[in-house]
Design a protein around this motif. Structure first.
Motif, PDB file in Angstrom:
ATOM      1  N   ARG A 231      -4.042   2.532   2.257  1.00 44.71           N
ATOM      2  CA  ARG A 231      -3.097   2.602   3.361  1.00 44.71           C
ATOM      3  C   ARG A 231      -3.284   3.919   4.117  1.00 44.71           C
ATOM      4  O   ARG A 231      -3.852   4.876   3.587  1.00 44.71           O
ATOM      5  N   PHE A 232      -2.789   3.954   5.320  1.00 43.46           N
ATOM      6  CA  PHE A 232      -2.797   5.180   6.145  1.00 43.46           C
ATOM      7  C   PHE A 232      -4.221   5.729   6.308  1.00 43.46           C
ATOM      8  O   PHE A 232      -4.474   6.903   6.078  1.00 43.46           O
TER       9      PHE A 232
ATOM     10  N   PRO B 117       2.549   4.934  -1.775  1.00 43.13           N
ATOM     11  CA  PRO B 117       1.189   5.430  -1.591  1.00 43.13           C
ATOM     12  C   PRO B 117       0.876   6.581  -2.543  1.00 43.13           C
ATOM     13  O   PRO B 117       1.654   7.523  -2.676  1.00 43.13           O
TER      14      PRO B 117
ATOM     15  N   GLU C 271      -1.994   1.795  -2.552  1.00 40.75           N
ATOM     16  CA  GLU C 271      -0.713   1.348  -3.082  1.00 40.75           C
ATOM     17  C   GLU C 271      -0.707   1.392  -4.612  1.00 40.75           C
ATOM     18  O   GLU C 271      -1.646   0.926  -5.257  1.00 40.75           O
TER      19      GLU C 271
ATOM     20  N   PHE D 155       6.507   0.436   0.070  1.00 45.14           N
ATOM     21  CA  PHE D 155       5.999  -0.840   0.556  1.00 45.14           C
ATOM     22  C   PHE D 155       6.673  -1.977  -0.213  1.00 45.14           C
ATOM     23  O   PHE D 155       7.202  -1.767  -1.304  1.00 45.14           O
TER      24      PHE D 155
ATOM     25  N   ASN E 277      -0.497  12.345   1.479  1.00 42.65           N
ATOM     26  CA  ASN E 277      -0.779  11.153   2.268  1.00 42.65           C
ATOM     27  C   ASN E 277      -1.201  11.476   3.696  1.00 42.65           C
ATOM     28  O   ASN E 277      -1.744  10.621   4.397  1.00 42.65           O
TER      29      ASN E 277
END
Length: 833
Positions: free
Chosen positions: A290-291, A337, A237, A304, A218
């Motif tokens: 995400r990220f 993630p 996600e 999440f 990640n």
């Protein structure tokens, strides 16, 4: 902590620990693994641990196969149970199209030796009565895989790595990389826990590492910034839920083994047993990336919030498929993630532009791939090449044009497409069009249905004008799709009249300088052309296999124009530039420049080609400009077509009389309009890449990425005419020492009436012995039947050899034909006029 190591692996998930283990196993001492938190604290800890064989990629199938076999050996080696439940994998189909997909996949599985079985709906019901089967067509079953505990397998690999001398250091974060010329200085910072967060302390150490591998999951975007490169690995996600015990399942298990991992691809989910209940893992629409830039310090082994609304459709379809699950409650949920890439395949191999820096990022199926990733990456690093061609996973398949926004949107699409039908003629729509040539709008208005190559839009074929935006999706199939007849007509036009192909996406480099000639003579295996002429040649790997295919145009004594495959621009550039840097002191100054986007390319081919071009040629004697006397085959001339200066190359990938017209990109629309006007008088047809692919197979023209790659030498590709053994060149000795393990050949195939091979099918002798595989496939308009190219045992690559090819559920007759079965004497391509 040791500060001088042979290899530093950054990241302590399943992938990183496997890489460290396999580097040590391959004989490297002084291997260290760093983890910024705790082992498995990234995506590994919340992974469901499934081990699916299913993958359309030859390289990835080998990686998954190695993992599954390797994990079964860990307990004996380490004493730790990896938590592997070999329950099998049942992939169900609700439609015939899905069964067609499974049958196409099965041919890839066969080429890799992966076992599978077919089950009918009745057989599924007999074995697994809790599964509803009345609306199924059937299933493919893998008996040798199942699921594993991600934390357990990671810890087992970590222990195995330690036993082989690997140093594993936790709570150290990399904060800087600096290349010194022969090693990396890696600045690492001790991480400490503060208020539940992991924060940097004042303690820093510099580690001197000859090689570095990043497996940062990640955190890939942070890694990219530290290295000054682009890595299109961004998490998406992924949520799954765990139910309370299902009484019907509990009763079943009193006298029966576990169910296999169940996959209803048409419903977009997987299900497996978990302590008397079920785990449901959907691949739903609208899962967000995400990220995009950083993982917050506060996000460690966190999750999440669950979004049940987003997976309601998949949850209801589980109840439909397993009716007994309707009354059970939810026990637990996970939404974490998982890193993706734009095509769903990992980024595995050398980092672009850097020395001794290796990427292992973007693993959406990291537990499945971890074992094989370590094995094959260790081969790349220790031996120089892997035993399989890893180019399809190379990080450089995405160039510098790639942006964060592009990666995020494409990764979301890749997630959503995990369970869509993976048509071989699939073209995914997200982030398109992005890179377009000037003639794009003109082509689209004329019915062009586009494919995407290295981000570039390229016509695949020209479809109906009344539905230009919707037709391509409807045209896809595992058999002869709606586009097939259009491609047939285009191919016939080239063979019988004249066709125009947009080849602007070709990779193009310019090499000049006093060292250019000596360098290219060493870098490639064929004789260099004389000034004004061209040749086809190959740059080889250290192991003597094919690294890149080039058409070299010699414009001056030390002035070369190199053309290579459009899909591999950054890949080719990295290899070329690094080779120049290594040899410039020996050969002299070399100027290398990527001119891909400066030059557009139209390929015009067919018996009437001269008739079209003669309408536009500006010359004192225009009637003779294109004659064999003034413009022989395999030469280049600067000519003028109307007001457009053109670097014209007399070569045709279709095997017909033809030219490639390399033109200033800013004049593309002008040249297109003039060609269209002139071509209309002679019945010129617009032609796409699919027809061109068929035509090149009729000429046995090998393609890079299919017949040509890092798992075969040019001699194994049966291309001795392009190898000059009288000179020294890079990879020559290893190429000769390798010998001929398998040989490329062309086959004419008496296949089904409604389908052609795609180039991933297994080849057999009449007695059922597997002897090779296809690498390309399609339809021959000249012979009126299917055609393919592939590799077989050398003794079978002889004209007239009778073989069988696996297509769908049976073996079909195939015959090895001569090289270049269409016009073997090259009479049409040399035609005078």
């Amino acid at each position: 902590m040791k500060t001088h190591v042979k290899a530093l692996v950054v990241g302590g998930g399943a992938v990183g620990t496997s890489i460290a283990y396999h580097l040590a196993k391959a004989g490297w001492s002084d291997v260290m693994l760093l983890e910024r938190d705790e082992l498995t604290s990234g995506s590994t800890w919340h992974a469901a641990g499934l081990l699916p064989y299913f993958n359309m990629s030859y390289a990835t199938t080998h990686i998954h196969d190695y993992s599954i076999k390797y994990y079964k050996t860990l307990e004996e080696e380490t004493g730790l149970n990896a938590g592997f439940f070999v329950v099998g994998n049942l992939r169900m189909a609700q439609s015939q199209a899905r069964m067609d997909e499974y049958m196409l996949y099965a041919t890839t599985a066969e080429t890799c030796g992966v076992p599978y079985e077919w089950l009918s709906p009745a057989q599924i019901k007999e074995r697994y009565p809790l599964v509803r089967t009345d609306d199924l067509k059937g299933a493919i079953y893998h008996p040798t895989d199942g699921y594993i505990n991600p934390a357990d397998v990671t810890m087992a690999m970590a222990k195995g790595a330690r036993q082989r001398g690997v140093m594993i250091e936790r709570r150290w974060q990399v904060d800087g990389y600096a290349w010194t010329g022969d090693h990396w200085d890696v600045t690492v910072t001790r991480m400490v826990e503060k208020g539940g967060n992991l924060v940097a302390s004042d303690e820093q150490v510099v580690i001197h590492a000859e090689h570095v591998v990043t497996a940062t999951g990640n955190h890939a975007q942070r890694t990219a910034r530290l290295l000054g490169i682009k890595i299109p690995a961004i998490p998406v996600e992924h949520q799954y839920i765990v139910t309370e015990p299902d009484p019907a399942l509990v009763e079943w298990r009193k006298t029966n083994p576990q169910h296999p991992v169940l996959r209803d691809a048409d419903a977009k989910w997987y299900v497996r047993e978990e302590r008397g209940g079920w785990i449901l893992g959907p691949y739903e629409r609208n899962a967000p990336a995400r990220f995009l830039y950083d993982v917050p310090d506060s996000f460690r082994a966190d999750l999440f919030p669950l979004d049940l609304e987003r997976i309601e459709e998949e949850y209801m379809s589980m109840i439909h498929r397993i009716p007994s699950s309707e009354t059970v409650g939810l026990k637990d949920d996970f939404n974490g993630p998982i890193c993706y890439t734009p095509d769903g395949n990992p980024l595995l191999g050398p980092a672009p532009g850097l020395r001794n820096m290796w990427l292992a990022e973007g693993f959406s199926f990291g537990i499945t791939a971890a074992g094989g990733t370590g094995h094959y990456l260790a081969q790349l690093m220790v031996e120089g090449e892997a035993e399989i061609d890893m180019a399809s996973l190379d990080p450089k398949r995405y160039g510098s044009w790639m942006t964060t926004e592009y990666a995020a949107r494409k990764n979301e699409e890749a997630y959503e497409h995990v369970y869509i039908l993976h048509h071989p003629d699939e073209e995914r729509p997200a982030c398109r069009p992005l890179r377009t040539g000037p003639a794009y709008d003109r082509q689209k208005a004329l019915g062009a249905q586009f494919g995407c190559v290295n981000g570039f839009e390229r016509p695949n074929y020209y479809g109906p004008l009344d539905a230009p935006d919707s037709f391509d999706h409807d045209a896809r199939s595992f058999r002869r799709g709606g586009w097939w007849q259009y491609a047939v007509d285009e191919a016939k036009a080239v063979r019988e009249g004249v066709g125009l192909i947009d080849a602007t996406a070709f990779t193009k480099h310019r090499l000049t300088g006093p060292g250019a000639t000596a360098f290219l003579d060493w870098f490639t295996c064929n004789k260099l052309p004389r000034v004004g002429r061209i040749n086809l040649t190959y740059a080889l790997t250290d192991h003597g296999t094919t690294r890149t295919e080039y058409t070299i145009v010699r414009e001056g004594e030390d002035d070369y124009y190199l053309v290579s495959a459009g899909a591999w621009t950054a890949y080719d550039q990295d290899f070329l530039y690094k080779a120049i840097a290594d040899k410039e002191e020996a050969f002299g100054r070399i100027n290398a420049e990527d001119v891909t986007t400066r030059w557009g390319v139209f390929a015009i081919a067919g018996p009437k080609t001269r008739d079209v071009l003669n309408e536009l040629v500006k010359d004192a004697d225009p009637a003779t400009v294109l004659s064999n006397k003034r413009f022989p085959w395999l030469t280049m001339r600067n000519i003028e077509l109307g007001m457009c200066p053109v670097k014209a190359i007399r070569v045709a990938y279709t095997g017909e009389l033809g030219w490639e017209l390399h033109h200033p990109i800013e004049m593309q629309n002008y040249l297109w309009d003039r060609l269209m006007e002139a071509g209309a008088k002679h019945g010129m047809k617009l032609v796409g890449a699919r027809a061109q692919n068929w035509l090149r197979q009729e000429k046995s023209y090998r393609a890079f990425g299919t017949e040509l790659g890092r798992d075969a030498t040019p001699l194994e590709a049966d291309l001795p005419r392009f190898v000059d053994l009288d000179k020294d060149f890079h990879g020559k000795d290893r190429m000769i020492a390798t010998g001929i393990r398998a040989k490329c050949c062309t086959l004419l195939i008496d296949g089904p009436d409604d389908a052609d091979p795609w180039g991933r099918e297994a080849l057999y002798t009449a007695d059922g012995t597997r002897v090779g595989r296809l690498t390309s496939g399609g339809y021959s308009v000249h012979f009126g039947k299917s055609i393919g190219m592939g590799y077989v045992k050398p003794e079978l690559a002889v004209e007239g050899t009778k073989l069988k090819v696996r297509m769908f559920d049976r073996l079909w007759d195939a015959t090895v034909t001569c090289d270049s079965p269409y016009d073997p004497g090259n009479e049409t391509i040399r035609k005078d006029g």
